[in-house]
Design a protein around this motif. Sequence first.
Motif, PDB file in Angstrom:
ATOM      1  N   CYS A  32       0.934  -1.253  -0.102  1.00 38.75           N
ATOM      2  CA  CYS A  32       0.037   0.194   0.043  1.00 38.75           C
ATOM      3  C   CYS A  32       0.840   1.271   0.006  1.00 38.75           C
ATOM      4  O   CYS A  32       2.126   1.280   0.600  1.00 38.75           O
ATOM      5  CB  CYS A  32      -1.069  -0.031   1.345  1.00 38.75           C
ATOM      6  N   ALA A  96      -3.762   7.575   6.129  1.00 39.59           N
ATOM      7  CA  ALA A  96      -4.650   7.179   5.120  1.00 39.59           C
ATOM      8  C   ALA A  96      -3.668   5.960   4.353  1.00 39.59           C
ATOM      9  O   ALA A  96      -2.686   6.244   4.356  1.00 39.59           O
ATOM     10  CB  ALA A  96      -5.229   8.100   4.256  1.00 39.59           C
ATOM     11  N   LYS A  98      -3.918   3.613   0.600  1.00 40.02           N
ATOM     12  CA  LYS A  98      -4.505   3.251  -0.659  1.00 40.02           C
ATOM     13  C   LYS A  98      -3.672   2.166  -1.373  1.00 40.02           C
ATOM     14  O   LYS A  98      -2.634   2.029  -1.067  1.00 40.02           O
ATOM     15  CB  LYS A  98      -4.588   4.336  -1.576  1.00 40.02           C
ATOM     16  N   ALA A 102      -4.163   2.580  -6.925  1.00 42.70           N
ATOM     17  CA  ALA A 102      -5.428   3.201  -6.630  1.00 42.70           C
ATOM     18  C   ALA A 102      -5.295   4.855  -6.841  1.00 42.70           C
ATOM     19  O   ALA A 102      -4.286   5.308  -6.257  1.00 42.70           O
ATOM     20  CB  ALA A 102      -5.874   2.882  -5.481  1.00 42.70           C
ATOM     21  N   ASP A 104      -7.147   7.239  -5.357  1.00 45.78           N
ATOM     22  CA  ASP A 104      -7.360   7.921  -4.069  1.00 45.78           C
ATOM     23  C   ASP A 104      -7.347   7.127  -2.804  1.00 45.78           C
ATOM     24  O   ASP A 104      -7.170   5.890  -2.772  1.00 45.78           O
ATOM     25  CB  ASP A 104      -9.095   8.172  -4.096  1.00 45.78           C
ATOM     26  N   PHE A 105      -7.072   7.801  -1.507  1.00 46.77           N
ATOM     27  CA  PHE A 105      -6.804   6.925  -0.571  1.00 46.77           C
ATOM     28  C   PHE A 105      -8.113   6.751  -0.029  1.00 46.77           C
ATOM     29  O   PHE A 105      -9.033   7.269  -0.064  1.00 46.77           O
ATOM     30  CB  PHE A 105      -6.170   8.140   0.632  1.00 46.77           C
ATOM     31  N   ARG A 106      -8.134   5.325   0.649  1.00 45.40           N
ATOM     32  CA  ARG A 106      -9.489   4.690   0.528  1.00 45.40           C
ATOM     33  C   ARG A 106      -9.737   4.517   2.223  1.00 45.40           C
ATOM     34  O   ARG A 106     -10.946   4.847   2.637  1.00 45.40           O
ATOM     35  CB  ARG A 106      -9.378   3.134   0.076  1.00 45.40           C
ATOM     36  N   PHE A 107      -8.735   4.260   2.918  1.00 49.02           N
ATOM     37  CA  PHE A 107      -9.089   4.032   4.357  1.00 49.02           C
ATOM     38  C   PHE A 107      -8.484   5.026   5.191  1.00 49.02           C
ATOM     39  O   PHE A 107      -7.236   5.447   4.863  1.00 49.02           O
ATOM     40  CB  PHE A 107      -8.311   2.598   4.809  1.00 49.02           C
ATOM     41  N   TRP A 108      -8.896   5.432   6.248  1.00 52.12           N
ATOM     42  CA  TRP A 108      -8.503   6.492   7.206  1.00 52.12           C
ATOM     43  C   TRP A 108      -8.430   6.243   8.631  1.00 52.12           C
ATOM     44  O   TRP A 108      -9.482   5.236   8.963  1.00 52.12           O
ATOM     45  CB  TRP A 108      -9.511   7.771   6.864  1.00 52.12           C
TER      46      TRP A 108
END
Length: 118
Positions: A32, A96, A98, A102, A104-108
Amino acid sequence: QVQLVESGGGLVQAGGSLRLSCEASGIIFSICTMGWFRQAPGKQRELVASIISNGSPTYADSGKGRFTISRDNIKNTVYLQMNSLKPEDTAVYYCASKGPGAPDFRFWGQGTQVTVSS
């Protein structure tokens, strides 16, 4: 379940240092891209620094020369070393992630408060 848990925020005087940590679970951390963002009151969230899987970092102008992002793929943790802190660095800092490729950053994470006093 993906979890990103930040720690290390706090109150520091101008010129001081802090080291933020973000421990990740539920993702294949090693592949990631990880990022640190911040949001100050009344302002939009902005990217501070990011680091791809091979450890190559990218910095926003606001942190160049003062901030260092790093990662430990064994501990599933990303760090942000912040030196020479200024009052304008005061913000909530978010971690964050991704996946590779990807957009965009997905998880925060939930964020950690950094306050720099003058």
